[in-house]
Design a protein around this motif. Structure first.
Motif, PDB file in Angstrom:
ATOM      1  N   CYS A 170     -20.080  61.227  17.156  1.00  0.00           N
ATOM      2  CA  CYS A 170     -20.306  59.997  15.971  1.00  0.00           C
ATOM      3  C   CYS A 170     -19.688  58.622  16.397  1.00  0.00           C
ATOM      4  O   CYS A 170     -18.976  58.846  17.453  1.00  0.00           O
ATOM      5  CB  CYS A 170     -19.802  60.591  14.660  1.00  0.00           C
ATOM      6  SG  CYS A 170     -17.927  60.788  14.734  1.00  0.00           S
ATOM      7  N   ARG A 171     -19.873  57.714  15.604  1.00  0.00           N
ATOM      8  CA  ARG A 171     -19.083  56.303  15.939  1.00  0.00           C
ATOM      9  C   ARG A 171     -17.745  56.442  15.679  1.00  0.00           C
ATOM     10  O   ARG A 171     -17.349  57.088  14.108  1.00  0.00           O
ATOM     11  CB  ARG A 171     -20.008  55.393  15.341  1.00  0.00           C
ATOM     12  CG  ARG A 171     -21.177  55.006  16.088  1.00  0.00           C
ATOM     13  CD  ARG A 171     -21.912  53.745  15.433  1.00  0.00           C
ATOM     14  NE  ARG A 171     -22.013  54.129  13.937  1.00  0.00           N
ATOM     15  CZ  ARG A 171     -22.095  53.344  13.320  1.00  0.00           C
ATOM     16  NH1 ARG A 171     -22.072  51.960  13.536  1.00  0.00           N
ATOM     17  NH2 ARG A 171     -22.018  53.708  11.890  1.00  0.00           N
ATOM     18  N   ALA A 172     -16.602  55.894  16.012  1.00  0.00           N
ATOM     19  CA  ALA A 172     -15.374  55.872  15.681  1.00  0.00           C
ATOM     20  C   ALA A 172     -14.782  54.670  16.245  1.00  0.00           C
ATOM     21  O   ALA A 172     -15.011  54.198  17.293  1.00  0.00           O
ATOM     22  CB  ALA A 172     -14.485  56.930  16.100  1.00  0.00           C
ATOM     23  N   ALA A 173     -13.679  54.199  15.507  1.00  0.00           N
ATOM     24  CA  ALA A 173     -13.026  53.005  16.169  1.00  0.00           C
ATOM     25  C   ALA A 173     -11.704  53.475  16.900  1.00  0.00           C
ATOM     26  O   ALA A 173     -11.115  54.263  16.358  1.00  0.00           O
ATOM     27  CB  ALA A 173     -12.495  52.019  15.009  1.00  0.00           C
ATOM     28  N   ILE A 174     -11.625  53.035  18.243  1.00  0.00           N
ATOM     29  CA  ILE A 174     -10.487  53.391  18.839  1.00  0.00           C
ATOM     30  C   ILE A 174      -9.490  52.366  19.150  1.00  0.00           C
ATOM     31  O   ILE A 174      -9.996  51.140  19.522  1.00  0.00           O
ATOM     32  CB  ILE A 174     -10.813  54.057  20.276  1.00  0.00           C
ATOM     33  CG1 ILE A 174     -11.726  55.379  19.913  1.00  0.00           C
ATOM     34  CG2 ILE A 174      -9.861  54.313  21.057  1.00  0.00           C
ATOM     35  CD1 ILE A 174     -12.129  56.029  21.138  1.00  0.00           C
ATOM     36  N   ALA A 175      -8.265  52.404  19.178  1.00  0.00           N
ATOM     37  CA  ALA A 175      -7.255  51.548  19.492  1.00  0.00           C
ATOM     38  C   ALA A 175      -6.695  52.146  20.793  1.00  0.00           C
ATOM     39  O   ALA A 175      -6.051  53.159  20.673  1.00  0.00           O
ATOM     40  CB  ALA A 175      -6.045  51.530  18.441  1.00  0.00           C
ATOM     41  N   TRP A 176      -7.106  51.578  21.832  1.00  0.00           N
ATOM     42  CA  TRP A 176      -6.814  52.068  23.496  1.00  0.00           C
ATOM     43  C   TRP A 176      -5.593  52.092  23.542  1.00  0.00           C
ATOM     44  O   TRP A 176      -4.944  52.677  24.237  1.00  0.00           O
ATOM     45  CB  TRP A 176      -7.783  51.458  24.286  1.00  0.00           C
ATOM     46  CG  TRP A 176      -9.309  52.126  24.269  1.00  0.00           C
ATOM     47  CD1 TRP A 176     -10.218  51.260  23.647  1.00  0.00           C
ATOM     48  CD2 TRP A 176      -9.521  53.313  24.800  1.00  0.00           C
ATOM     49  NE1 TRP A 176     -11.290  52.272  23.700  1.00  0.00           N
ATOM     50  CE2 TRP A 176     -10.859  53.422  24.378  1.00  0.00           C
ATOM     51  CE3 TRP A 176      -9.063  54.224  25.340  1.00  0.00           C
ATOM     52  CZ2 TRP A 176     -11.743  54.530  24.694  1.00  0.00           C
ATOM     53  CZ3 TRP A 176      -9.847  55.467  25.707  1.00  0.00           C
ATOM     54  CH2 TRP A 176     -11.165  55.410  25.306  1.00  0.00           C
ATOM     55  N   LYS A 177      -4.721  50.875  23.107  1.00  0.00           N
ATOM     56  CA  LYS A 177      -3.083  50.661  23.172  1.00  0.00           C
ATOM     57  C   LYS A 177      -3.021  49.802  22.128  1.00  0.00           C
ATOM     58  O   LYS A 177      -3.799  49.267  21.462  1.00  0.00           O
ATOM     59  CB  LYS A 177      -2.974  50.257  24.720  1.00  0.00           C
ATOM     60  CG  LYS A 177      -3.638  49.069  25.150  1.00  0.00           C
ATOM     61  CD  LYS A 177      -3.356  48.839  26.454  1.00  0.00           C
ATOM     62  CE  LYS A 177      -3.522  47.211  27.090  1.00  0.00           C
ATOM     63  NZ  LYS A 177      -4.810  46.848  27.161  1.00  0.00           N
ATOM     64  N   GLU A 178      -1.663  49.614  22.036  1.00  0.00           N
ATOM     65  CA  GLU A 178      -1.245  48.703  21.073  1.00  0.00           C
ATOM     66  C   GLU A 178      -1.345  47.280  21.219  1.00  0.00           C
ATOM     67  O   GLU A 178      -1.571  46.961  22.639  1.00  0.00           O
ATOM     68  CB  GLU A 178       0.423  48.678  20.901  1.00  0.00           C
ATOM     69  CG  GLU A 178       0.936  48.527  22.173  1.00  0.00           C
ATOM     70  CD  GLU A 178       2.738  48.830  22.144  1.00  0.00           C
ATOM     71  OE1 GLU A 178       2.954  50.106  21.813  1.00  0.00           O
ATOM     72  OE2 GLU A 178       3.243  47.906  22.413  1.00  0.00           O
ATOM     73  N   LYS A 179      -1.674  46.579  20.162  1.00  0.00           N
ATOM     74  CA  LYS A 179      -1.943  44.884  20.454  1.00  0.00           C
ATOM     75  C   LYS A 179      -3.369  44.841  21.112  1.00  0.00           C
ATOM     76  O   LYS A 179      -3.409  43.729  21.701  1.00  0.00           O
ATOM     77  CB  LYS A 179      -0.722  44.378  21.099  1.00  0.00           C
ATOM     78  CG  LYS A 179       0.554  44.248  20.390  1.00  0.00           C
ATOM     79  CD  LYS A 179       1.477  43.216  20.893  1.00  0.00           C
ATOM     80  CE  LYS A 179       2.750  43.354  20.618  1.00  0.00           C
ATOM     81  NZ  LYS A 179       3.655  44.522  21.197  1.00  0.00           N
ATOM     82  N   SER A 180      -4.225  45.776  21.067  1.00  0.00           N
ATOM     83  CA  SER A 180      -5.531  45.425  21.688  1.00  0.00           C
ATOM     84  C   SER A 180      -6.598  45.405  20.576  1.00  0.00           C
ATOM     85  O   SER A 180      -6.554  46.486  19.758  1.00  0.00           O
ATOM     86  CB  SER A 180      -5.703  46.282  22.900  1.00  0.00           C
ATOM     87  OG  SER A 180      -6.058  47.707  22.587  1.00  0.00           O
ATOM     88  N   PRO A 181      -7.742  44.965  20.650  1.00  0.00           N
ATOM     89  CA  PRO A 181      -8.390  44.813  19.492  1.00  0.00           C
ATOM     90  C   PRO A 181      -9.214  46.156  19.291  1.00  0.00           C
ATOM     91  O   PRO A 181      -9.490  47.037  20.651  1.00  0.00           O
ATOM     92  CB  PRO A 181      -9.550  43.722  19.773  1.00  0.00           C
ATOM     93  CG  PRO A 181      -9.222  43.157  21.135  1.00  0.00           C
ATOM     94  CD  PRO A 181      -8.020  43.796  21.725  1.00  0.00           C
ATOM     95  N   LEU A 182      -9.769  46.753  18.363  1.00  0.00           N
ATOM     96  CA  LEU A 182     -10.464  48.079  18.021  1.00  0.00           C
ATOM     97  C   LEU A 182     -11.563  47.937  18.920  1.00  0.00           C
ATOM     98  O   LEU A 182     -12.322  46.987  18.755  1.00  0.00           O
ATOM     99  CB  LEU A 182     -10.430  48.176  16.501  1.00  0.00           C
ATOM    100  CG  LEU A 182      -9.294  48.680  15.776  1.00  0.00           C
ATOM    101  CD1 LEU A 182      -9.490  48.515  14.268  1.00  0.00           C
ATOM    102  CD2 LEU A 182      -8.834  49.802  16.168  1.00  0.00           C
TER     103      LEU A 182
END
Ligand code: APR
Ligand code: ZN
Ligand code: ZN
Length: 374
Positions: free
Chosen positions: A9-21
């Motif tokens: 399914c679709r999910a929002a991922i924060a790949w690292k801090e201070k980077s856009p979802l």
């Protein structure tokens, strides 16, 4: 039927801090023993999620953020008995395991099984239920609601009334009880009192509602964003202050306005400066300062030591002092029975795929709560 199977399914991922979802396709494993998989219906964007995205809390990345969620149980693991597939539920960032010291103590609510301070990013067995092309994606606070499906421990989910409108009640998962409960349960705001609320976002607005419901006669709202003032006044704020436009420190202005300082001061921002300003806005003898905001993990709050001996109280509070599994469903019922109105807090609703627009509105300070709908 998806029970027992991995769901893509679709999910929002924060790949690292201070980077856009980024919205990505993820795999969500079935719930293990003692776990629940939820089909999300809605999620709020809370200030705590912003702290996560900025890297102010110690988290493991990549992660799926979000904790203010409402949804429907898709399937349950072995031994789960408090919820079943089809139930409407809320996720609980502060869980209630019912077994730890905090859960067993009549005054405690900061359950040992919380995964906020610190955040392990994994379920109780040490593994994650999320992956992206085989790579582990971590949970945040064992809730992770910015996803079409999530898995949470049974102690971090609670069944709510079947009649609850899922496009709104996600706020009762965090923001509403956090603020409202800080005023009514923790501070026990008294009729006729003067309150000052630092931060007029979702949590601060819910604090204002609690102060008003408790009969406070004066509620001073403090925010650097004047766009928040109109809605705050509608909720019960009597005086609005923008610290950036004042000739002197805001605490001095509060002292002058009240003559003796506020009975109750609330900090709902999560910054050291405003915590100190709240403390210094309180009456010296009987004032109570409630810290609701979550400060960055590596910061220290430094008070003039002698300032406490005159009798004022400094108090922390999480999730409004509610024992969540016991009390959150009642707040949903209270909303359905018009005893508490959360509608003014839901200023925006957008489909999940417009996440970026929602985040932009949040960062521009336009929202009280923007609810994402799945
Ligand atoms: N002084 C006054 N107001 C400020 C300041 C400041 N220095 N900095 C930010 N604000 C205001 C913002 O303009 C905004 O209106 O604080 C408000 C924060 O609101 P939200 O971003 O909506 O956050 P919210 O969900 O209300 O959470 C507030 O409570 O639970 C905690 O972790 C959460 O620390 C966060 C706090
Ligand atoms: Zn517990
Ligand atoms: Zn929250």
């Amino acid at each position: 039927d998806t029970a027992g199977k991995t769901i893509t399914c679709r999910a929002a991922i924060a790949w690292k801090e201070k980077s856009p979802l980024k919205i990505e396709e993820v795999q969500v494993e079935p719930p293990k023993s003692g776990e629940v998989r939820i089909k999300m219906a809605s999620t709020g964007i809370c200030g705590t999620d912003d702290h996560v995205l900025k890297g102010d809390l110690s988290m493991k990345y990549p992660l799926i953020p979000g904790h203010e969620g409402a949804g429907i149980v898709e399937s349950v693991g072995d031994g789960v008995c408090s919820v079943k597939p089809g139930d409407k539920v809320l996720t609980l960032i502060v869980p209630q395991c019912g077994e730890c010291d905090a859960c067993l103590h009549c005054l405690g609510n900061f359950c040992d099984k919380q995964d906020i301070l610190p955040c392990s990013g994994v379920m109780m067995d040490g593994t994650s239920r999320f992956s992206y092309r085989g790579q582990t994606v971590y949970h945040s606070f064992r809730t992770s609601t910015f996803t079409e499906y999530t898995v949470v421990p049974e102690f971090a989910v609670v069944k709510i009334d079947d009649a609850a409108p899922l496009d709104k009640v996600c706020l009762i998962s965090c923001g509403v009880p956090t603020g409202y409960g800080a005023a009514v349960n923790s501070a026990k705001v008294t009729p006729g009192s003067t309150c000052v609320v630092f931060g007029l976002g979702g949590v601060g607005s819910a604090i204002v509602m609690g102060c008003k419901a408790s009969g406070a006669s004066r509620i001073i709202g403090v925010d650097i964003n004047e766009q928040k003032f109109c809605r705050a006044r509608a909720l019960g704020v009597t005086d609005c202050l923008n610290p950036t436009k004042l000739q002197k420190p805001v605490q001095e202005v509060v002292m002058e306005m009240t003559g003796v300082g506020a009975n109750f001061a609330f900090e709902a921002i999560g910054k050291i400066e405003t915590m100190l300003a709240a403390w210094n806005s309180c009456n010296n003898s009987y004032g109570v300062c409630l810290i609701v905001g979550v400060a960055p993990v590596n910061t220290q709050l430094c008070l003039q030591a002698v300032s406490i001996v005159s009798g004022k109280t400094l108090k922390g509070v999480c999730l409004g002092d509610y024992k969540t599994k016991d009390c959150i469903p009642q707040l949903v019922t209270d909303y359905l029975q018009n005893k508490i109105n959360i509608d003014p807090l839901v200023t925006h609703q957008l489909p999940f795929n417009e996440l970026h627009k929602a985040m932009k509105l949040y960062y521009k300070g336009k929202t009280i709560r923007c609810v994402l709908l799945f």
